[in-house]
Write an enzyme that holds these catalytic residues in place. Structure first.
Site, mmCIF file in Angstrom:
data_model
loop_
_atom_site.group_PDB
_atom_site.id
_atom_site.type_symbol
_atom_site.label_atom_id
_atom_site.label_comp_id
_atom_site.label_asym_id
_atom_site.label_seq_id
_atom_site.Cartn_x
_atom_site.Cartn_y
_atom_site.Cartn_z
ATOM 1 N N GLY A 297 -11.756 3.931 3.218
ATOM 2 C CA GLY A 297 -12.430 3.027 4.168
ATOM 3 C C GLY A 297 -13.561 3.700 4.931
ATOM 4 O O GLY A 297 -14.432 4.376 4.360
ATOM 5 N N HIS B 238 0.356 4.411 0.277
ATOM 6 C CA HIS B 238 0.146 5.441 1.321
ATOM 7 C C HIS B 238 0.827 5.028 2.621
ATOM 8 O O HIS B 238 1.491 5.819 3.274
ATOM 9 C CB HIS B 238 -1.344 5.650 1.580
ATOM 10 C CG HIS B 238 -2.081 6.097 0.372
ATOM 11 N ND1 HIS B 238 -1.919 7.337 -0.175
ATOM 12 C CD2 HIS B 238 -2.964 5.456 -0.430
ATOM 13 C CE1 HIS B 238 -2.670 7.461 -1.254
ATOM 14 N NE2 HIS B 238 -3.313 6.313 -1.436
ATOM 15 N N LYS C 98 -4.643 13.740 9.973
ATOM 16 C CA LYS C 98 -5.010 12.388 10.415
ATOM 17 C C LYS C 98 -3.773 11.593 10.841
ATOM 18 O O LYS C 98 -3.773 10.918 11.870
ATOM 19 C CB LYS C 98 -5.761 11.668 9.280
ATOM 20 C CG LYS C 98 -6.144 10.238 9.636
ATOM 21 C CD LYS C 98 -6.807 9.513 8.478
ATOM 22 C CE LYS C 98 -6.798 8.012 8.716
ATOM 23 N NZ LYS C 98 -7.225 7.238 7.560
ATOM 24 N N ASP D 171 -2.025 -4.890 10.888
ATOM 25 C CA ASP D 171 -3.415 -5.241 10.579
ATOM 26 C C ASP D 171 -4.299 -4.234 11.301
ATOM 27 O O ASP D 171 -4.028 -3.882 12.446
ATOM 28 C CB ASP D 171 -3.724 -6.667 11.045
ATOM 29 C CG ASP D 171 -5.024 -7.162 10.438
ATOM 30 O OD1 ASP D 171 -5.232 -6.974 9.228
ATOM 31 O OD2 ASP D 171 -5.864 -7.714 11.181
ATOM 32 N N ASP E 205 -13.418 6.188 6.891
ATOM 33 C CA ASP E 205 -13.117 7.575 7.264
ATOM 34 C C ASP E 205 -14.331 8.515 7.228
ATOM 35 O O ASP E 205 -14.475 9.349 8.125
ATOM 36 C CB ASP E 205 -12.016 8.151 6.356
ATOM 37 C CG ASP E 205 -10.634 7.645 6.732
ATOM 38 O OD1 ASP E 205 -10.510 6.965 7.766
ATOM 39 O OD2 ASP E 205 -9.682 7.923 5.980
ATOM 40 N N ASN F 94 0.850 -1.183 0.000
ATOM 41 C CA ASN F 94 0.000 0.000 0.000
ATOM 42 C C ASN F 94 0.895 1.246 0.000
ATOM 43 O O ASN F 94 1.635 1.495 0.954
ATOM 44 C CB ASN F 94 -0.880 -0.067 1.259
ATOM 45 C CG ASN F 94 -1.775 1.128 1.413
ATOM 46 O OD1 ASN F 94 -1.352 2.262 1.214
ATOM 47 N ND2 ASN F 94 -3.013 0.879 1.780
HETATM 48 P P1 IMP Z 1 -5.619 -2.898 6.776
HETATM 49 O O1 IMP Z 1 -5.393 -4.070 7.689
HETATM 50 O O2 IMP Z 1 -4.792 -1.697 7.177
HETATM 51 O O3 IMP Z 1 -5.489 -3.231 5.327
HETATM 52 O O4 IMP Z 1 -7.115 -2.416 7.010
HETATM 53 C C1 IMP Z 1 -8.230 -3.264 6.805
HETATM 54 C C2 IMP Z 1 -9.477 -2.456 6.560
HETATM 55 O O5 IMP Z 1 -9.767 -1.645 7.725
HETATM 56 C C3 IMP Z 1 -9.370 -1.456 5.414
HETATM 57 O O6 IMP Z 1 -9.709 -2.058 4.189
HETATM 58 C C4 IMP Z 1 -10.415 -0.407 5.812
HETATM 59 O O7 IMP Z 1 -11.705 -0.840 5.483
HETATM 60 C C5 IMP Z 1 -10.291 -0.390 7.343
HETATM 61 N N1 IMP Z 1 -9.341 0.647 7.763
HETATM 62 C C6 IMP Z 1 -8.091 0.475 8.279
HETATM 63 N N2 IMP Z 1 -7.510 1.653 8.541
HETATM 64 C C7 IMP Z 1 -8.400 2.604 8.188
HETATM 65 C C8 IMP Z 1 -8.360 4.034 8.219
HETATM 66 O O8 IMP Z 1 -7.382 4.692 8.596
HETATM 67 N N3 IMP Z 1 -9.470 4.645 7.760
HETATM 68 C C9 IMP Z 1 -10.565 3.994 7.323
HETATM 69 N N4 IMP Z 1 -10.649 2.669 7.235
HETATM 70 C C10 IMP Z 1 -9.572 1.963 7.682
#
Ligand code: IMP
Length: 193
Positions: free
Chosen positions: A150, A12, A172, A69, A152, A10
């Site tokens: 996501g 970002h 943020k 995660d 947000d 990712n």
């Molecule tokens: P990951 O484990 O960081 O890939 O996050 C899994 C899921 O959690 C993402 O696909 C989003 O749906 C949600 N998520 C994680 N971090 C954020 C954030 O900072 N903002 C909004 N949604 C988030």
């Protein structure tokens, strides 16, 4: 400079992590180590999933690494979507589908408390360490803001009158769940020697 793998592609997250860890490590992504695997995330906790990803890189590719995660836990939904945050509304769903599902499930619900969680698992020099960041807030009943991703647009952290999506990424990233977990890892790395 020592290098370490961050088990992510990712861009970002990689930018944020590279900036914050620049005095400790050169950061390699999964692509940088030619890992194109669909790494399983089948645990029922954030810790379990983060460690599963970190172990994958360590055991299959033999690199020290860290993995994260994240997800959102909603009190009135017994902590859901939690580890299922990415695909809460089903395989191939969009962020909007997930947000609409949450909104629907919370219709008429007075308790809107929620928290974002990130867990980082670090595998370094034979040791395993976990770092957890949490940000508490509320799920609002409309979509607000066009930044971020996501959940947000429907999450307003305590102490703010804006959703995560109404903040710029810089604001943020100063206090987000991911930033808190990352700061804890940086403190550990700074005090380790
Ligand atoms: P990951 O484990 O960081 O890939 O996050 C899994 C899921 O959690 C993402 O696909 C989003 O749906 C949600 N998520 C994680 N971090 C954020 C954030 O900072 N903002 C909004 N949604 C988030």
């Amino acid at each position: 400079m020592e290098s370490i793998v961050f088990a992510s592609n990712n861009s970002h997250k990689l930018d944020e992590v590279r900036e914050k860890l620049k005095s400790f490590f050169e950061i390699n992504s999964l692509k940088d180590i030619s890992c194109f695997d669909d790494i399983p995330e089948t645990a029922d906790t954030f810790e379990g999933n983060a460690e599963q990803k970190a172990n994958w890189v360590l055991e299959k590719y033999n690199y020290d690494c860290f993995a994260d995660d994240s997800g959102i836990e909603i009190e009135a939904l017994d902590g859901r979507p939690g580890v299922f945050s990415a695909r809460y509304a089903g395989e191939n769903c969009t962020y909007e589908d997930n947000n609409l599902k949450v909104m629907k499930e919370l219709e008429g619900e007075a308790n809107r408390n929620a928290k974002f969680v990130t867990v980082i698992c670090l595998k370094l020099n034979g040791k395993t360490k976990f770092f957890r960041g949490e940000v508490k807030g509320k799920i609002i009943s409309e979509f607000r803001g066009g930044e971020g991703f996501g959940y947000d647009p429907i999450f307003r952290p305590y102490g703010y009158d804006k959703t995560y999506a109404e903040m710029g990424i810089e604001e943020k990233n100063k206090f987000s769940h991911r930033a808190v977990a990352l700061s804890k890892m940086i403190s550990y790395l700074s005090n380790k020697n």
